[in-house]
Design an enzyme around this catalytic site. Structure first.
Site, PDB file in Angstrom:
ATOM      1  N   HIS A 260       2.596  -7.596  -4.206  1.00  0.00           N
ATOM      2  CA  HIS A 260       2.287  -7.406  -2.782  1.00  0.00           C
ATOM      3  C   HIS A 260       1.923  -8.722  -2.115  1.00  0.00           C
ATOM      4  O   HIS A 260       1.261  -9.580  -2.697  1.00  0.00           O
ATOM      5  CB  HIS A 260       1.162  -6.382  -2.625  1.00  0.00           C
ATOM      6  CG  HIS A 260       1.599  -5.001  -2.996  1.00  0.00           C
ATOM      7  ND1 HIS A 260       1.013  -4.266  -3.996  1.00  0.00           N
ATOM      8  CD2 HIS A 260       2.603  -4.242  -2.520  1.00  0.00           C
ATOM      9  CE1 HIS A 260       1.638  -3.107  -4.108  1.00  0.00           C
ATOM     10  NE2 HIS A 260       2.609  -3.067  -3.221  1.00  0.00           N
TER      11      HIS A 260
ATOM     12  N   GLY B  82      16.142  -3.657  -0.711  1.00  0.00           N
ATOM     13  CA  GLY B  82      15.313  -2.483  -0.417  1.00  0.00           C
ATOM     14  C   GLY B  82      14.346  -2.687   0.728  1.00  0.00           C
ATOM     15  O   GLY B  82      13.779  -1.722   1.248  1.00  0.00           O
TER      16      GLY B  82
ATOM     17  N   PHE C 142       1.213   2.630   5.769  1.00  0.00           N
ATOM     18  CA  PHE C 142       1.953   1.408   6.017  1.00  0.00           C
ATOM     19  C   PHE C 142       1.478   0.421   4.933  1.00  0.00           C
ATOM     20  O   PHE C 142       1.258   0.834   3.804  1.00  0.00           O
ATOM     21  CB  PHE C 142       1.808   1.010   7.491  1.00  0.00           C
ATOM     22  CG  PHE C 142       2.715   1.905   8.343  1.00  0.00           C
ATOM     23  CD1 PHE C 142       2.488   3.272   8.434  1.00  0.00           C
ATOM     24  CD2 PHE C 142       3.850   1.395   8.935  1.00  0.00           C
ATOM     25  CE1 PHE C 142       3.370   4.115   9.114  1.00  0.00           C
ATOM     26  CE2 PHE C 142       4.736   2.224   9.629  1.00  0.00           C
ATOM     27  CZ  PHE C 142       4.496   3.577   9.718  1.00  0.00           C
TER      28      PHE C 142
ATOM     29  N   ALA D 114       1.321   6.878  -8.714  1.00  0.00           N
ATOM     30  CA  ALA D 114       2.743   6.638  -8.467  1.00  0.00           C
ATOM     31  C   ALA D 114       3.091   5.217  -8.873  1.00  0.00           C
ATOM     32  O   ALA D 114       2.229   4.348  -8.901  1.00  0.00           O
ATOM     33  CB  ALA D 114       3.072   6.817  -6.980  1.00  0.00           C
TER      34      ALA D 114
ATOM     35  N   PHE E 116      -2.703  10.064  -5.716  1.00  0.00           N
ATOM     36  CA  PHE E 116      -2.336   8.657  -5.511  1.00  0.00           C
ATOM     37  C   PHE E 116      -1.377   8.147  -6.593  1.00  0.00           C
ATOM     38  O   PHE E 116      -0.704   7.145  -6.378  1.00  0.00           O
ATOM     39  CB  PHE E 116      -3.588   7.760  -5.563  1.00  0.00           C
ATOM     40  CG  PHE E 116      -4.591   8.015  -4.469  1.00  0.00           C
ATOM     41  CD1 PHE E 116      -4.454   7.414  -3.228  1.00  0.00           C
ATOM     42  CD2 PHE E 116      -5.679   8.848  -4.682  1.00  0.00           C
ATOM     43  CE1 PHE E 116      -5.381   7.634  -2.219  1.00  0.00           C
ATOM     44  CE2 PHE E 116      -6.614   9.084  -3.682  1.00  0.00           C
ATOM     45  CZ  PHE E 116      -6.463   8.473  -2.450  1.00  0.00           C
TER      46      PHE E 116
ATOM     47  N   PHE F 226      10.615 -13.813   0.813  1.00  0.00           N
ATOM     48  CA  PHE F 226      11.888 -13.117   0.666  1.00  0.00           C
ATOM     49  C   PHE F 226      12.556 -12.851   2.004  1.00  0.00           C
ATOM     50  O   PHE F 226      12.241 -11.868   2.672  1.00  0.00           O
ATOM     51  CB  PHE F 226      11.678 -11.790  -0.074  1.00  0.00           C
ATOM     52  CG  PHE F 226      11.134 -11.967  -1.466  1.00  0.00           C
ATOM     53  CD1 PHE F 226      11.755 -12.829  -2.363  1.00  0.00           C
ATOM     54  CD2 PHE F 226       9.999 -11.282  -1.890  1.00  0.00           C
ATOM     55  CE1 PHE F 226      11.266 -12.994  -3.654  1.00  0.00           C
ATOM     56  CE2 PHE F 226       9.500 -11.438  -3.178  1.00  0.00           C
ATOM     57  CZ  PHE F 226      10.135 -12.301  -4.060  1.00  0.00           C
TER      58      PHE F 226
ATOM     59  N   SER G 263       4.373   7.398   2.255  1.00  0.00           N
ATOM     60  CA  SER G 263       4.619   5.994   2.600  1.00  0.00           C
ATOM     61  C   SER G 263       5.515   5.855   3.812  1.00  0.00           C
ATOM     62  O   SER G 263       6.401   6.692   4.053  1.00  0.00           O
ATOM     63  CB  SER G 263       5.302   5.335   1.395  1.00  0.00           C
ATOM     64  OG  SER G 263       5.779   4.068   1.731  1.00  0.00           O
TER      65      SER G 263
ATOM     66  N   ASN H  29       8.692   9.362 -12.771  1.00  0.00           N
ATOM     67  CA  ASN H  29       7.246   9.228 -12.579  1.00  0.00           C
ATOM     68  C   ASN H  29       6.772   9.902 -11.284  1.00  0.00           C
ATOM     69  O   ASN H  29       5.849  10.715 -11.286  1.00  0.00           O
ATOM     70  CB  ASN H  29       6.895   7.736 -12.548  1.00  0.00           C
ATOM     71  CG  ASN H  29       5.407   7.511 -12.676  1.00  0.00           C
ATOM     72  OD1 ASN H  29       4.901   7.400 -13.784  1.00  0.00           O
ATOM     73  ND2 ASN H  29       4.692   7.488 -11.563  1.00  0.00           N
TER      74      ASN H  29
ATOM     75  N   TYR I 216      12.176   4.015  -4.212  1.00  0.00           N
ATOM     76  CA  TYR I 216      10.747   4.303  -4.035  1.00  0.00           C
ATOM     77  C   TYR I 216      10.541   5.202  -2.812  1.00  0.00           C
ATOM     78  O   TYR I 216       9.869   6.237  -2.883  1.00  0.00           O
ATOM     79  CB  TYR I 216       9.952   2.998  -3.875  1.00  0.00           C
ATOM     80  CG  TYR I 216       8.543   3.225  -3.387  1.00  0.00           C
ATOM     81  CD1 TYR I 216       7.611   3.877  -4.186  1.00  0.00           C
ATOM     82  CD2 TYR I 216       8.147   2.823  -2.103  1.00  0.00           C
ATOM     83  CE1 TYR I 216       6.331   4.114  -3.732  1.00  0.00           C
ATOM     84  CE2 TYR I 216       6.865   3.060  -1.640  1.00  0.00           C
ATOM     85  CZ  TYR I 216       5.961   3.707  -2.455  1.00  0.00           C
ATOM     86  OH  TYR I 216       4.697   3.963  -2.005  1.00  0.00           O
TER      87      TYR I 216
ATOM     88  N   ASP J 207      -6.165   9.185 -14.642  1.00  0.00           N
ATOM     89  CA  ASP J 207      -5.281   8.010 -14.603  1.00  0.00           C
ATOM     90  C   ASP J 207      -4.701   7.803 -15.996  1.00  0.00           C
ATOM     91  O   ASP J 207      -5.408   7.984 -16.994  1.00  0.00           O
ATOM     92  CB  ASP J 207      -6.068   6.761 -14.180  1.00  0.00           C
ATOM     93  CG  ASP J 207      -5.179   5.684 -13.588  1.00  0.00           C
ATOM     94  OD1 ASP J 207      -5.357   5.361 -12.405  1.00  0.00           O
ATOM     95  OD2 ASP J 207      -4.296   5.174 -14.310  1.00  0.00           O
TER      96      ASP J 207
ATOM     97  N   LYS K 111       9.159   9.314  -2.533  1.00  0.00           N
ATOM     98  CA  LYS K 111       8.057   9.792  -1.685  1.00  0.00           C
ATOM     99  C   LYS K 111       8.553  10.884  -0.737  1.00  0.00           C
ATOM    100  O   LYS K 111       7.853  11.868  -0.474  1.00  0.00           O
ATOM    101  CB  LYS K 111       7.459   8.618  -0.889  1.00  0.00           C
ATOM    102  CG  LYS K 111       6.686   7.627  -1.756  1.00  0.00           C
ATOM    103  CD  LYS K 111       5.386   8.247  -2.253  1.00  0.00           C
ATOM    104  CE  LYS K 111       4.594   7.359  -3.173  1.00  0.00           C
ATOM    105  NZ  LYS K 111       3.343   7.949  -3.629  1.00  0.00           N
TER     106      LYS K 111
HETATM  107  N1  UDP Z   1       7.011 -10.536   0.413  1.00  0.00           N
HETATM  108  C1  UDP Z   1       7.372 -11.863   0.225  1.00  0.00           C
HETATM  109  N2  UDP Z   1       6.954 -12.474  -0.932  1.00  0.00           N
HETATM  110  C2  UDP Z   1       6.211 -11.840  -1.887  1.00  0.00           C
HETATM  111  C3  UDP Z   1       5.836 -10.498  -1.666  1.00  0.00           C
HETATM  112  C4  UDP Z   1       6.265  -9.870  -0.507  1.00  0.00           C
HETATM  113  O1  UDP Z   1       8.063 -12.474   1.055  1.00  0.00           O
HETATM  114  O2  UDP Z   1       5.878 -12.455  -2.918  1.00  0.00           O
HETATM  115  C5  UDP Z   1       7.456  -9.852   1.634  1.00  0.00           C
HETATM  116  C6  UDP Z   1       8.332  -8.637   1.337  1.00  0.00           C
HETATM  117  O3  UDP Z   1       9.688  -9.013   1.216  1.00  0.00           O
HETATM  118  C7  UDP Z   1       8.047  -7.766   2.558  1.00  0.00           C
HETATM  119  C8  UDP Z   1       6.577  -8.077   2.903  1.00  0.00           C
HETATM  120  O4  UDP Z   1       6.298  -9.334   2.269  1.00  0.00           O
HETATM  121  O5  UDP Z   1       8.842  -8.169   3.638  1.00  0.00           O
HETATM  122  C9  UDP Z   1       5.597  -7.047   2.382  1.00  0.00           C
HETATM  123  O6  UDP Z   1       5.905  -6.809   1.017  1.00  0.00           O
HETATM  124  P1  UDP Z   1       4.934  -6.030   0.045  1.00  0.00           P
HETATM  125  O7  UDP Z   1       5.562  -6.082  -1.321  1.00  0.00           O
HETATM  126  O8  UDP Z   1       3.562  -6.572   0.165  1.00  0.00           O
HETATM  127  O9  UDP Z   1       4.884  -4.550   0.605  1.00  0.00           O
HETATM  128  P2  UDP Z   1       6.060  -3.497   0.926  1.00  0.00           P
HETATM  129  O10 UDP Z   1       6.357  -3.664   2.387  1.00  0.00           O
HETATM  130  O11 UDP Z   1       7.224  -3.786   0.047  1.00  0.00           O
HETATM  131  O12 UDP Z   1       5.430  -2.191   0.620  1.00  0.00           O
END
Ligand code: UDP
Length: 340
Positions: free
Chosen positions: A201, A295, A181, A80, A78, A220, A122, A97, A148, A31, A152
């Site tokens: 996340h 995205g 997922f 990334a 792993f 979001f 992913s 990266n 991203y 790492d 992948k």
């Molecule tokens: N999300 C959100 N607010 C946050 C973080 C994530 O609304 O502070 C939403 C994000 O837009 C997506 C879902 O939660 O629709 C999962 O996002 P995350 O970043 O956990 O994982 P991703 O699907 O991007 O890998």
């Protein structure tokens, strides 16, 4: 087996190391510690079965010497950068990266005795699946919606090319593309958890938002074409995920490349995850509704029946509240993460 785990100090990598060591495997944990935690590896307290190496997967001489010195036969890759939003803002950093450095790792593997390569891919490689293809099978067309996801997918193709070329040689390799997922939860013994900086996340951000004085969760997008207007994802528990790696590692055959989706097979909207966090913690998640995050795909959940059928993998955590509760327990015990 003798396993090189890259990104070993990260969230999923550290859980994988713990599981590999428990299974009697020897682990070299590589790492660069840019986002991982050395403490997570030290907590494993694994003696001689674990060698911790600080460095980049892009450092080909370093990787070459680790592969030789430890007679590595298997690589779990792993390492990334893994934030969709950040990748939209800094695409070149993601390609450097995740692709360029990953190719240096592959170059070192090609010149060594590595027989098996398990790659953290992913569901972001699928982008927005065509209508009717959710739950998403492995055969779904791959059209990522973020840099991203593209990094992948490009790396998947590099691995498929490598596997194909090596299958025609006297040194075939086994390659597995594991398409995750959304991964959540924490190790049931309470040693390891999820500690990202920055944390983006949904599950950890929502848990943190329940604390007194914490910033509210930014939600979001509330205008997506889903049942409640928020994005739908499939949240697989990190312990189930690493179990799938062990199963795959011990069953893939040299000369073959396989792809498996890893998910529970059920989708939860952002609002449903927030409700699960409230149930698991008994506290409210304050929310501020924001615009869509660039995205983000609309709805992604897995058809993971292929790995169940072929390898017998079945996730033990199928209730989102239990998954979230395991994460919340670790946060409760480690409010400042590993460095607290
Ligand atoms: N999300 C959100 N607010 C946050 C973080 C994530 O609304 O502070 C939403 C994000 O837009 C997506 C879902 O939660 O629709 C999962 O996002 P995350 O970043 O956990 O994982 P991703 O699907 O991007 O890998």
């Amino acid at each position: 087996m003798n396993v090189l785990v890259t990104g070993a100090a990260g969230y999923i990598g550290s859980h994988a190391c713990k599981r590999l060591l428990a299974g009697g495997h020897r682990v070299v944990a590589l790492d660069d510690l840019s986002r991982g935690h050395r403490r997570a590896l030290e907590l494993l307290d694994a003696g001689e079965s674990l060698c911790i190496a600080e460095g980049s997967v892009g450092d080909e001489p370093l990787v070459t010497s680790l592969l030789a010195e430890h007679a590595i036969d298997t690589v779990m890759h792993f390492a990334a950068l893994a934030y969709v939003g950040e990748s939209v803002e800094q695409p070149l950093r993601y390609y450097t990266n995740n692709v360029a450095q990953g190719l240096a790792l592959l170059g070192a593997c090609d010149a060594s005795g590595v027989e098996r390569f398990v790659f953290s891919s992913s569901c972001a490689t699928y982008g927005d699946p065509p209508e009717g293809l959710v739950p998403v099978p492995e055969t779904c067309p791959q059209h990522p919606t973020s840099p991203y996801g593209w990094t992948k997918l490009v790396y998947e193709h590099a691995l498929l090319g490598w596997s194909h070329a090596r299958a025609l040689s006297s040194r075939p390799v086994a390659v597995a593309l594991l398409r995750y997922f959304n991964v959540a939860g924490a190790d049931s013994s309470g040693v390891l958890g999820e500690d990202h900086d920055p944390e983006t996340h949904l599950v950890p951000v929502a848990i943190r938002a329940t604390r007194e004085g914490a910033a509210p969760l930014s939600l979001f997008g509330t205008d997506y074409p889903t049942h409640d207007g928020t994005c739908v994802r499939d949240y697989v528990h990190v312990e189930d995920l690493v179990d799938a790696h062990i199963l795959t590692m011990t069953s893939i055959k040299r000369g073959k490349a396989v792809a498996y989706n890893l998910g529970v097979g059920r989708g939860h909207s952002v609002r449903e995850v927030i409700a699960a966090v409230e149930r698991a913690t008994g506290r409210r998640v304050p929310v501020v509704e924001k615009r869509r995050r660039p995205g983000d795909a609309v709805a992604l959940y897995a058809d993971a029946s292929k790995i169940t059928r072929e390898l017998g993998w079945k996730p033990r955590y199928t209730d989102i509240v239990e998954t979230v509760a395991s994460a919340a327990r670790w946060f409760e015990a480690n409010p400042r993460g590993y460095d607290g």
